[in-house]
Design a protein around this motif. Structure first.
Motif, short mmCIF file in Angstrom:
data_model
loop_
_atom_site.label_atom_id
_atom_site.label_comp_id
_atom_site.label_asym_id
_atom_site.label_seq_id
_atom_site.Cartn_x
_atom_site.Cartn_y
_atom_site.Cartn_z
N ALA A 38 5.47 -6.64 -17.30
CA ALA A 38 5.89 -7.71 -16.40
C ALA A 38 6.74 -7.15 -15.25
O ALA A 38 6.58 -7.55 -14.09
CB ALA A 38 6.67 -8.76 -17.17
N LEU A 39 7.63 -6.23 -15.55
CA LEU A 39 8.48 -5.65 -14.52
C LEU A 39 7.67 -4.78 -13.56
O LEU A 39 7.91 -4.79 -12.34
CB LEU A 39 9.60 -4.83 -15.16
CG LEU A 39 10.65 -5.64 -15.92
CD1 LEU A 39 11.60 -4.70 -16.66
CD2 LEU A 39 11.43 -6.55 -14.98
N GLU A 40 6.72 -4.02 -14.09
CA GLU A 40 5.85 -3.21 -13.23
C GLU A 40 5.11 -4.10 -12.23
O GLU A 40 5.02 -3.78 -11.04
CB GLU A 40 4.84 -2.44 -14.09
CG GLU A 40 5.42 -1.29 -14.88
CD GLU A 40 5.41 0.02 -14.11
OE1 GLU A 40 5.21 -0.01 -12.88
OE2 GLU A 40 5.60 1.07 -14.74
N VAL A 41 4.59 -5.23 -12.74
CA VAL A 41 3.86 -6.15 -11.86
C VAL A 41 4.80 -6.73 -10.81
O VAL A 41 4.45 -6.82 -9.62
CB VAL A 41 3.22 -7.28 -12.68
CG1 VAL A 41 2.63 -8.35 -11.76
CG2 VAL A 41 2.14 -6.73 -13.59
N VAL A 76 12.72 4.18 -16.30
CA VAL A 76 12.57 4.18 -14.84
C VAL A 76 11.18 3.67 -14.48
O VAL A 76 10.16 4.18 -14.98
CB VAL A 76 12.78 5.60 -14.27
CG1 VAL A 76 12.54 5.61 -12.77
CG2 VAL A 76 14.18 6.10 -14.59
N LEU A 77 11.13 2.69 -13.60
CA LEU A 77 9.87 2.12 -13.12
C LEU A 77 9.86 2.24 -11.60
O LEU A 77 10.74 1.70 -10.93
CB LEU A 77 9.74 0.65 -13.52
CG LEU A 77 9.78 0.30 -15.01
CD1 LEU A 77 9.66 -1.20 -15.19
CD2 LEU A 77 8.70 1.04 -15.77
N ARG A 78 8.88 2.96 -11.09
CA ARG A 78 8.75 3.13 -9.64
C ARG A 78 10.06 3.61 -9.00
O ARG A 78 10.45 3.16 -7.92
CB ARG A 78 8.27 1.84 -8.98
CG ARG A 78 6.87 1.43 -9.42
CD ARG A 78 6.42 0.12 -8.83
NE ARG A 78 5.04 -0.14 -9.19
CZ ARG A 78 3.99 0.12 -8.40
NH1 ARG A 78 4.17 0.61 -7.19
NH2 ARG A 78 2.76 -0.14 -8.81
N ALA A 128 5.44 -4.34 -8.02
CA ALA A 128 4.26 -4.01 -7.21
C ALA A 128 3.69 -5.19 -6.44
O ALA A 128 2.81 -5.00 -5.60
CB ALA A 128 3.18 -3.43 -8.11
N THR A 129 4.18 -6.41 -6.72
CA THR A 129 3.55 -7.62 -6.19
C THR A 129 4.52 -8.40 -5.31
O THR A 129 5.57 -8.83 -5.79
CB THR A 129 3.05 -8.52 -7.33
OG1 THR A 129 2.23 -7.77 -8.21
CG2 THR A 129 2.27 -9.70 -6.77
N ASP A 130 4.16 -8.57 -4.06
CA ASP A 130 4.98 -9.37 -3.15
C ASP A 130 4.55 -10.84 -3.16
O ASP A 130 5.38 -11.73 -3.29
CB ASP A 130 4.90 -8.82 -1.73
CG ASP A 130 5.55 -7.46 -1.60
OD1 ASP A 130 6.58 -7.22 -2.28
OD2 ASP A 130 5.04 -6.61 -0.84
#
Length: 219
Positions: free
Chosen positions: A200-203, A36-38, A206-208
């Motif tokens: 990579a998925l976390e970024v 689970v991420l975010r 978090a990044t629009d």
């Protein structure tokens, strides 16, 4: 704990091909299944190394899970770094037959589709964080013309009418086990690849807006 109201992340790897008995893209992707991420659950699935069937399977997965992010991962034996792909092109030109025996030559991935699609993930922000974590990474300007490129193109074509969802593709090197059978070939452990994919998925979550920085190639 994942939030059931949040759309999941779809992460795909491939079956072995080209005489290999394993494909580290699937091994690394499989290791993240259920993480689970975010608040968003990762759903990992394996794609066949077949030009036509892989696209059918991928489209079904997108329809089933309605993901917010899709990251497809494939192997490019001989590459020394994690290659974050920038662009997919509408051409299938097989150097070797796929696992179903198909060898398309100069054929479109999607008849009538545009010449190419760009990844919609923040590829340069991903690059920065991967390098900061000590992972060998680069922006790649070509995903080749084999099944990996076809899946990347098919992914972006499938997401064209899903503005909420973003997608992209990463190529990975041989695993050490494979490199032992290919003297001189660079490698990266499955554990390192899995960690890199998680970063990579976390970024991406978090990044629009992606970073504006030089990461091109001279040739």
């Amino acid at each position: 704990m994942s939030d059931p109201s949040l759309a999941p992340i779809l992460l795909t790897g491939f079956a072995p091909f080209g005489g290999e008995t394993i494909n580290p893209s699937w091994e690394a992707v499989q290791a993240l299944d259920g993480e689970v991420l975010r608040g968003r659950r990762i759903v990992s699935r394996r794609l066949p190394v077949e030009f036509d069937n892989s696209l059918d399977v991928l489209r079904d997965l997108i329809d089933t899970f309605d993901p917010v992010l899709v990251l497809c991962v494939g192997q490019a034996g001989g590459r020394a770094q994690l290659s974050i792909e920038r662009v997919a092109i509408n051409i299938a030109d097989a150097r070797i037959p796929d696992n179903a025996g198909a060898s398309p030559i100069d054929a479109p991935v999607v008849p009538g589709g545009p010449a190419g699609y760009f990844a919609t993930l923040p590829i340069k922000a991903m690059l920065v964080e991967l390098r900061a974590a000590g992972m060998p990474a680069e922006i790649s300007q070509t995903a080749g013309t084999y099944v990996c490129n076809a899946v990347f193109y098919g992914l972006m074509h499938a997401l064209r009418d899903r503005p909420r969802a973003r997608g992209g593709f990463i190529h990975i090197p041989y695993s050490p086990e494979q490199a032992a059978r290919h003297p001189g070939a660079p490698s990266l452990s499955v554990g390192a690849v899995a960690k890199s994919l998680q970063i990579a998925l976390e970024v991406a979550l978090a990044t629009d807006a992606d970073l504006r920085m030089a990461a091109g190639a001279e040739n």
